[in-house]
Design a protein around this motif. Structure first.
Motif, PDB file in Angstrom:
ATOM      1  N   ASP A 101      98.493  34.530  -8.119  1.00  0.00           N
ATOM      2  CA  ASP A 101      97.059  34.525  -7.813  1.00  0.00           C
ATOM      3  C   ASP A 101      96.590  33.144  -7.375  1.00  0.00           C
ATOM      4  OD1 ASP A 101      96.428  37.286  -8.464  1.00  0.00           O
ATOM      5  OD2 ASP A 101      96.816  36.730 -10.549  1.00  0.00           O
ATOM      6  N   GLN A 128      88.710  22.620 -11.873  1.00  0.00           N
ATOM      7  CA  GLN A 128      88.259  23.987 -11.648  1.00  0.00           C
ATOM      8  C   GLN A 128      88.919  24.956 -12.635  1.00  0.00           C
ATOM      9  OE1 GLN A 128      87.495  25.415  -7.714  1.00  0.00           O
ATOM     10  NE2 GLN A 128      88.455  23.618  -6.776  1.00  0.00           N
ATOM     11  N   PRO A 129      88.242  26.063 -12.941  1.00  0.00           N
ATOM     12  CA  PRO A 129      88.853  27.074 -13.817  1.00  0.00           C
ATOM     13  C   PRO A 129      89.924  27.859 -13.066  1.00  0.00           C
ATOM     14  CG  PRO A 129      86.696  27.812 -13.068  1.00  0.00           C
ATOM     15  CD  PRO A 129      86.840  26.397 -12.593  1.00  0.00           C
ATOM     16  N   TRP A 130      90.965  28.251 -13.767  1.00  0.00           N
ATOM     17  CA  TRP A 130      92.060  29.028 -13.185  1.00  0.00           C
ATOM     18  C   TRP A 130      91.959  30.470 -13.665  1.00  0.00           C
ATOM     19  CZ3 TRP A 130      96.776  25.347 -14.529  1.00  0.00           C
ATOM     20  CH2 TRP A 130      96.568  24.102 -13.928  1.00  0.00           C
ATOM     21  N   ARG A 131      92.343  31.389 -12.808  1.00  0.00           N
ATOM     22  CA  ARG A 131      92.298  32.800 -13.167  1.00  0.00           C
ATOM     23  C   ARG A 131      93.576  33.501 -12.726  1.00  0.00           C
ATOM     24  NH1 ARG A 131      88.849  30.876 -15.633  1.00  0.00           N
ATOM     25  NH2 ARG A 131      86.616  31.367 -15.699  1.00  0.00           N
ATOM     26  N   GLY A 132      93.962  34.535 -13.473  1.00  0.00           N
ATOM     27  CA  GLY A 132      95.087  35.368 -13.085  1.00  0.00           C
ATOM     28  C   GLY A 132      96.435  34.728 -13.378  1.00  0.00           C
ATOM     29  N   GLU A 154      93.896  26.378 -19.806  1.00  0.00           N
ATOM     30  CA  GLU A 154      93.547  27.550 -19.008  1.00  0.00           C
ATOM     31  C   GLU A 154      94.183  28.820 -19.567  1.00  0.00           C
ATOM     32  OE1 GLU A 154      91.286  27.748 -16.700  1.00  0.00           O
ATOM     33  OE2 GLU A 154      90.867  25.604 -16.841  1.00  0.00           O
ATOM     34  N   ALA A 157      92.098  30.097 -22.156  1.00  0.00           N
ATOM     35  CA  ALA A 157      90.888  30.707 -21.600  1.00  0.00           C
ATOM     36  C   ALA A 157      91.180  32.047 -20.925  1.00  0.00           C
ATOM     37  CB  ALA A 157      90.247  29.757 -20.592  1.00  0.00           C
ATOM     38  N   GLY A 158      92.450  32.468 -20.906  1.00  0.00           N
ATOM     39  CA  GLY A 158      92.759  33.803 -20.382  1.00  0.00           C
ATOM     40  C   GLY A 158      93.725  33.882 -19.230  1.00  0.00           C
ATOM     41  N   ALA A 159      94.054  32.769 -18.594  1.00  0.00           N
ATOM     42  CA  ALA A 159      95.000  32.796 -17.488  1.00  0.00           C
ATOM     43  C   ALA A 159      96.432  32.882 -18.021  1.00  0.00           C
ATOM     44  CB  ALA A 159      94.848  31.549 -16.619  1.00  0.00           C
TER      45      ALA A 159
END
Length: 235
Positions: A101, A128-132, A154, A157-159
Motif C-alpha cells: 500500500d 505523515q501517518p502510514w496506512r495498510g 505506525e 496505530a494499525g498499520a
C-alpha cells in the motif's frame, strides 16, 4: 568499515579501488598483509587499520569524508542499497499481494518497490501517518533510529509494517523498537543490494510489525531464514 558507512562516512580513496590497483597478490606483498585481508578490503569489508596499511604501501594519504549520498532516504536514493527484487517478490508472494500500500521512502514516484503510493524525500514520510501494508527500506545512516521508531509507532496505530534493516542487535534502536516489538526474520548470508558489485558488509533482517502470521509466511518463503517471534509484554 561497516560501522563507518552506517554513520554516514566513507574512506577515501575507496578501499576497493586501492585493493585492485596493482593486483591483490602484489599489493598484499607490498603491504605485508594476507591476501584474504586484501580480498576483504576489495569487498568493502575489513578494518580501518588494514586500510591504512594498504594506503601507506601505495603511498597515498587516506582520509575520512562524509558520504554525500546520505540523506533522509539514503537507502532508496542510493542505488547501492536498493532492496533486491527477488526479496521483494518473495515478501509480496507471502502476503498474497502484487504491491504494497505504501513505500514511505522511495527515490521517486516510480521507484523500485511495487507500491500503490510512494513518498519521496520531499514528502517527508517521517511526518505523515502510514496506512495498510507498508514496506520500508530505511536509511542506513544516522536517520535509521528515527525510521525504525516510526515503524513501531505506525504499527501500534494499525498499520502492518515490513522493514528491511541491518541486523544490529547491539544498538539502542534495535532494543527500543525491534526486540520484542516486531517479529524478526534473520536472513541467511548477506544480501546483494541492487547495484552492488558485492554482498553487503553487514547481515540483514526483516522486521514485521503488526502481523505475526505474515511474518511466519515470509520466513517460510525465504530459504534458511530464522524467525524470532515478537514477545510483547503487557503494559
Amino acid at each position: 568499515m561497516a560501522a563507518l558507512r552506517e554513520a554516514g562516512y566513507e574512506l577515501r580513496p575507496d578501499p576497493a579501488t586501492l585493493a585492485q590497483k596493482v593486483g591483490q597478490r602484489e599489493i598484499a606483498k607490498r603491504a605485508g598483509l594476507a591476501r584474504m585481508t586484501v580480498a576483504a578490503l576489495a569487498r568493502g569489508e575489513g578494518t580501518i587499520q588494514s586500510y591504512v596499511t594498504l594506503a601507506a604501501a601505495l603511498k597515498v594519504t587516506p582520509r575520512i569524508a562524509e558520504r554525500k549520498s546520505y540523506s533522509a532516504c539514503m537507502s532508496s536514493r542510493d542505488q547501492t542499497w536498493r532492496t533486491p527484487q527477488d526479496l521483494l517478490a518473495s515478501i509480496l508472494a507471502a502476503a498474497g499481494r502484487s504491491e504494497f500500500d505504501l513505500d514511505p521512502c522511495s527515490p521517486s514516484s516510480d521507484g523500485p518497490v511495487p507500491a500503490l503510493v510512494r513518498w519521496t524525500e520531499a514528502d517527508d514520510g517521517l511526518s505523515q501517518p502510514w496506512r495498510g501494508l507498508v514496506f520500508v527500506n530505511p536509511p542506513y545512516s544516522r536517520a535509521l533510529p528515527r525510521w525504525v521508531a516510526k515503524c513501531a509507532d505506525e504499527a501500534n496505530a494499525g498499520a502492518v509494517v515490513i522493514g528491511l534493516v541491518p541486523s544490529r542487535t547491539d544498538t539502542r534502536w534495535w532494543h527500543d523498537a525491534v526486540a520484542d516489538q516486531a517479529d524478526v526474520i534473520m536472513l541467511k548470508g548477506r544480501l546483494r543490494f541492487g547495484g552492488g558489485a558485492h554482498a553487503a558488509p553487514f547481515p540483514s533482517a526483516i522486521a514485521v510489525w503488526g502481523d505475526p502470521a505474515l511474518a511466519e509466511r515470509i520466513a517460510a518463503a525465504l530459504p534458511g531464514a530464522w524467525h524470532i517471534p515478537a514477545q510483547k509484554t503487557a503494559a
